[in-house]
Write an enzyme that holds these catalytic residues in place. Structure first.
Site, PDB file in Angstrom:
ATOM      1  N   TYR A   1     -40.529  12.666  19.252  1.00 50.94           N
ATOM      2  CA  TYR A   1     -40.822  13.051  20.624  1.00 50.94           C
ATOM      3  C   TYR A   1     -39.942  14.223  21.050  1.00 50.94           C
ATOM      4  O   TYR A   1     -38.757  14.291  20.703  1.00 50.94           O
ATOM      5  CB  TYR A   1     -40.621  11.866  21.569  1.00 50.94           C
ATOM      6  CG  TYR A   1     -41.671  10.790  21.365  1.00 50.94           C
ATOM      7  CD1 TYR A   1     -42.936  10.908  21.924  1.00 50.94           C
ATOM      8  CD2 TYR A   1     -41.400   9.678  20.564  1.00 50.94           C
ATOM      9  CE1 TYR A   1     -43.911   9.943  21.715  1.00 50.94           C
ATOM     10  CE2 TYR A   1     -42.365   8.706  20.345  1.00 50.94           C
ATOM     11  CZ  TYR A   1     -43.610   8.843  20.920  1.00 50.94           C
ATOM     12  OH  TYR A   1     -44.565   7.887  20.697  1.00 50.94           O
TER      13      TYR A   1
ATOM     14  N   MET B   1     -45.767   5.477  28.437  1.00 50.57           N
ATOM     15  CA  MET B   1     -45.643   6.478  27.373  1.00 50.57           C
ATOM     16  C   MET B   1     -45.452   5.807  26.019  1.00 50.57           C
ATOM     17  O   MET B   1     -46.127   6.160  25.048  1.00 50.57           O
ATOM     18  CB  MET B   1     -44.474   7.422  27.681  1.00 50.57           C
ATOM     19  CG  MET B   1     -44.657   8.235  28.957  1.00 50.57           C
ATOM     20  SD  MET B   1     -43.407   9.548  29.126  1.00 50.57           S
ATOM     21  CE  MET B   1     -41.909   8.567  29.377  1.00 50.57           C
TER      22      MET B   1
ATOM     23  N   TYR C   1     -38.044  -7.349  14.319  1.00 50.97           N
ATOM     24  CA  TYR C   1     -38.095  -8.219  15.505  1.00 50.97           C
ATOM     25  C   TYR C   1     -39.498  -8.314  16.105  1.00 50.97           C
ATOM     26  O   TYR C   1     -39.664  -8.840  17.209  1.00 50.97           O
ATOM     27  CB  TYR C   1     -37.104  -7.710  16.564  1.00 50.97           C
ATOM     28  CG  TYR C   1     -35.674  -7.748  16.083  1.00 50.97           C
ATOM     29  CD1 TYR C   1     -34.897  -8.884  16.258  1.00 50.97           C
ATOM     30  CD2 TYR C   1     -35.120  -6.648  15.426  1.00 50.97           C
ATOM     31  CE1 TYR C   1     -33.586  -8.925  15.810  1.00 50.97           C
ATOM     32  CE2 TYR C   1     -33.810  -6.682  14.964  1.00 50.97           C
ATOM     33  CZ  TYR C   1     -33.050  -7.831  15.163  1.00 50.97           C
ATOM     34  OH  TYR C   1     -31.751  -7.877  14.704  1.00 50.97           O
TER      35      TYR C   1
ATOM     36  N   TYR D   1     -47.751   5.533  34.094  1.00 53.51           N
ATOM     37  CA  TYR D   1     -48.269   5.761  32.737  1.00 53.51           C
ATOM     38  C   TYR D   1     -47.285   5.208  31.714  1.00 53.51           C
ATOM     39  O   TYR D   1     -46.096   5.557  31.732  1.00 53.51           O
ATOM     40  CB  TYR D   1     -48.492   7.255  32.496  1.00 53.51           C
ATOM     41  CG  TYR D   1     -48.955   7.572  31.096  1.00 53.51           C
ATOM     42  CD1 TYR D   1     -50.200   7.141  30.650  1.00 53.51           C
ATOM     43  CD2 TYR D   1     -48.164   8.297  30.219  1.00 53.51           C
ATOM     44  CE1 TYR D   1     -50.638   7.424  29.359  1.00 53.51           C
ATOM     45  CE2 TYR D   1     -48.585   8.596  28.933  1.00 53.51           C
ATOM     46  CZ  TYR D   1     -49.823   8.147  28.510  1.00 53.51           C
ATOM     47  OH  TYR D   1     -50.256   8.416  27.246  1.00 53.51           O
TER      48      TYR D   1
ATOM     49  N   HIS E   1     -52.846   5.231  26.736  1.00 56.53           N
ATOM     50  CA  HIS E   1     -53.819   5.592  25.709  1.00 56.53           C
ATOM     51  C   HIS E   1     -53.578   4.747  24.465  1.00 56.53           C
ATOM     52  O   HIS E   1     -52.421   4.536  24.073  1.00 56.53           O
ATOM     53  CB  HIS E   1     -53.694   7.077  25.339  1.00 56.53           C
ATOM     54  CG  HIS E   1     -53.981   8.006  26.477  1.00 56.53           C
ATOM     55  ND1 HIS E   1     -53.001   8.468  27.331  1.00 56.53           N
ATOM     56  CD2 HIS E   1     -55.140   8.557  26.902  1.00 56.53           C
ATOM     57  CE1 HIS E   1     -53.548   9.274  28.234  1.00 56.53           C
ATOM     58  NE2 HIS E   1     -54.845   9.346  27.993  1.00 56.53           N
TER      59      HIS E   1
ATOM     60  N   ALA F   1     -53.401  -3.741  19.345  1.00 62.81           N
ATOM     61  CA  ALA F   1     -52.896  -3.224  20.620  1.00 62.81           C
ATOM     62  C   ALA F   1     -53.926  -3.424  21.726  1.00 62.81           C
ATOM     63  O   ALA F   1     -53.578  -3.788  22.858  1.00 62.81           O
ATOM     64  CB  ALA F   1     -52.549  -1.742  20.494  1.00 62.81           C
TER      65      ALA F   1
END
Length: 201
Positions: A60, A107, A115, A105, A145, A153
């Site tokens: 990132y 991220m 874990y 949002y 998203h 997910a």
């Protein structure tokens, strides 16, 4: 005559006759870890960067971390277990300031591989959703998203009441498939309705 064979007695463990649902519950309880939460801020930002490098396949940029630092602490949280950081959730408020309703949002939300499946991701999301309820400004929606083929997910967020509201083609640049779903959830914060449109005043 031969001596009688000794009778074996079960001395430990769950009886073999327990229903599968009960056995599953026992297994889930043994996997669950109770975590503590902590704010993410400039002083521990390097810890977040190292965590993200260990969890996610992408690096990132500074804009990501700047957005995170500009977000109220309630919505960027570390998860600690036994004093160690094992996961984190990072969100941004849209718009970050000014009047009017806002969206949150998500991220990133991630947990170290060792874990996972310990309900830590669930705990992080629950923490943020609870914090929204007490937030003094008007937050009306949480969204994120998710890659279209990421069924685990999608199931995870749907269990929290998120719904697919849009599908975007070619959203991702370096992964396949490149398409994503937008998942959204309507929420109500403590400050609901407290930021009227200034044009109406």
């Amino acid at each position: 005559p031969p001596p009688p064979r000794p009778t074996r007695t079960r001395t430990s463990g769950a009886p073999a006759t327990l229903p599968r649902s009960v056995m599953a519950a026992i297994s889930d309880a043994s996997r669950h870890l109770e975590v503590e939460f902590g704010d993410i801020h400039e002083q521990n930002l390097e810890q977040l960067k190292k965590l993200n490098l260990a969890i996610f396949p992408v690096r990132y940029n500074q804009k990501f971390y700047k957005n995170m630092l500009n977000t109220p602490n309630e919505f960027t949280q570390f998860a600690y277990w036994n004093g160690f950081v094992v996961g984190a959730i990072c969100c941004r408020l849209e718009p970050p300031s000014g009047p009017g309703p806002k969206k949150l949002y998500i991220m990133t939300i991630g947990v170290l591989a060792a874990y996972r499946r310990r309900n830590i991701g669930r705990a992080l999301l629950e923490k943020v959703l609870e914090n929204i309820k007490e937030y003094p400004e008007d937050i009306v929606q949480v969204y994120l998203h998710v890659q279209t083929n990421n069924d685990s997910a999608l199931d995870f967020y749907k269990a929290f009441g998120f719904e697919i509201t849009e599908t975007i083609q070619n959203y991702y640049k370096r992964i396949e498939p490149p398409d994503c779903h937008v998942l959204s959830k309507a929420v109500t914060s403590k400050g609901a309705g407290s930021n009227p449109d200034p044009a109406i005043i």
